[in-house]
Design an enzyme around this catalytic site. Structure first.
Site, PDB file in Angstrom:
ATOM      1  CD  GLU A 137      -5.004   2.600  -4.915  1.00 17.42           C
ATOM      2  OE1 GLU A 137      -3.844   2.390  -5.324  1.00 17.42           O
ATOM      3  OE2 GLU A 137      -5.237   3.070  -3.792  1.00 17.42           O
ATOM      4  CB  THR A 190      -0.941  -1.732   0.173  1.00 15.78           C
ATOM      5  OG1 THR A 190      -0.571  -0.394   0.477  1.00 15.78           O
ATOM      6  CG2 THR A 190      -2.433  -1.891   0.405  1.00 15.78           C
TER       7      THR A 190
HETATM    8  N1  HSE Z   1      -7.862   0.396   2.813  1.00 11.31           N
HETATM    9  C1  HSE Z   1      -6.562   0.067   2.320  1.00 11.31           C
HETATM   10  C2  HSE Z   1      -5.882  -0.867   3.316  1.00 11.31           C
HETATM   11  C3  HSE Z   1      -5.770   1.335   2.180  1.00 11.31           C
HETATM   12  O1  HSE Z   1      -5.912  -0.556   4.500  1.00 11.31           O
HETATM   13  O2  HSE Z   1      -5.346  -1.887   2.902  1.00 11.31           O
HETATM   14  C4  HSE Z   1      -4.370   1.140   1.710  1.00 11.31           C
HETATM   15  O3  HSE Z   1      -3.682   2.393   1.802  1.00 11.31           O
END
Ligand code: HSE
Length: 315
Positions: A137, A190
């Site tokens: 990630e 993201t």
């Molecule tokens: N928690 C992360 C965000 C998840 O909201 O950036 C990304 O899918």
């Protein structure tokens, strides 16, 4: 650890999409849905290390170098951790859109970690695979968040109480809880959706958010659907990210009007999820949510399922 005596020549794993944040739980909560999901075939071949033999379904968008691809990073991390000299080839079948807020990068990593672990004779248990998926990630978006990777690997609803040290708590899910996820065909990276967030929030916002996070966990644990609904309220992240998602507020109203318990952004968006009591109710909410996009002329996909308690499965 789960020891297994004979290792196969190849292994295939399917990892599902996940809804991270679940309204008030930015970076600390997520759950798995049934579909879509990614599939990885891993086989023993070639010199030590990991090679991405093929990627199908990404339109050529993902890196083919193992060190830059989330499936490759998870596999490399696992091999290095167990000190394996194995050569591993990975075929990745992307069956979910990139930049959708459905945990696409985590699904590839989870499927690869489980398939490669199987190839090696299963030296590690499921939870021990999570750090490799979190590293993946980091490669994808710059942050080693676990709120997609943990539910993708383990299934169900997962609370990440702490990342350092890692403390993962599986939260019971009431029998009838179901989910609708609408994915409008817009891509949000993201990394970008994280960059626009505020660094500071007010004490008032923090208190509201804590109340909702704790309320959601309490509602899930006690099977109190009304409490779950009241707690699906994010005053910190959603107001900022909603501006990236056309029609978000209309979709949210449509979900409420169709009887959903609550509705918010799935992960970093643009997908939007609603929780409901029963799959039929989730289907109704999902129908109303996708109608909004149909009226706006925005193409979208709808996924409806119970909460997926299986996580990544070997095929
Ligand atoms: N928690 C992360 C965000 C998840 O909201 O950036 C990304 O899918």
């Amino acid at each position: 650890m789960t020891a297994k005596s004979t290792a196969p020549e190849s292994a295939i794993a399917y990892a599902p999409a996940t809804v991270a944040n679940v309204a008030a739980g930015f970076d600390i909560m997520g759950f798995a849905v049934r579909a879509p999901g990614d599939e990885v075939t891993a086989r023993l071949a070639g010199p030590p290390g990991v090679r991405i033999a093929s990627i199908d379904g990404d339109g050529g968008a993902l890196p083919r170098e193992a060190q830059k691809n989330t499936a490759g990073v998870a596999a490399l991390g696992l091999l290095s951790h167990v000190g394996s000299p194995a050569g591993v080839e990975i075929e990745l079948r992307k069956r979910m859109p990139l930049g959708s807020g459905l945990g696409s990068s985590a699904a590839s990593a989870a499927a690869a970690a489980v398939a490669v672990n199987e190839l090696l004779g299963r030296p590690l248990n499921r939870e021990a695979l999570l750090p490799f998926c979190m590293e993946a990630e980091r490669t994808a978006c710059g942050a080693a968040h676990a709120d997609n990777a943990a539910p993708a690997l383990l299934g169900g609803f997962v609370l990440i109480r702490s990342c350092h040290p890692l403390d993962i708590v599986r939260i019971p899910v009431p029998e009838e809880l179901a989910c609708a996820v609408v994915h409008p065909h817009i891509e949000i990276r993201t990394e970008d959706a994280r960059m626009i967030l505020r660094n500071k929030i007010t004490m008032k916002e923090a208190i509201t958010q804590w109340g909702n996070t704790a309320g959601l966990i309490a509602g899930l644990t006690t099977g109190d659907y009304d409490l779950i609904g009241r707690s699906l309220n994010d005053v910190v992240i959603e107001p900022v990210r909603a501006i990236l998602i056309p029609g978000f507020h209309r979709v949210k109203e449509a979900a409420a009007g169709a009887g959903a318990l609550g509705c918010s952004i799935s992960g970093s968006g643009p997908s939007i999820f609603a929780l409901a009591r029963g799959v039929e109710s989730a289907r109704k909410a999902g129908g109303a949510m996708s109608d909004v996009y149909r009226e706006m002329g925005v193409e979208c996909d709808l996924y409806v399922s119970e909460i997926n308690r299986d996580g990544t499965v070997l095929e």
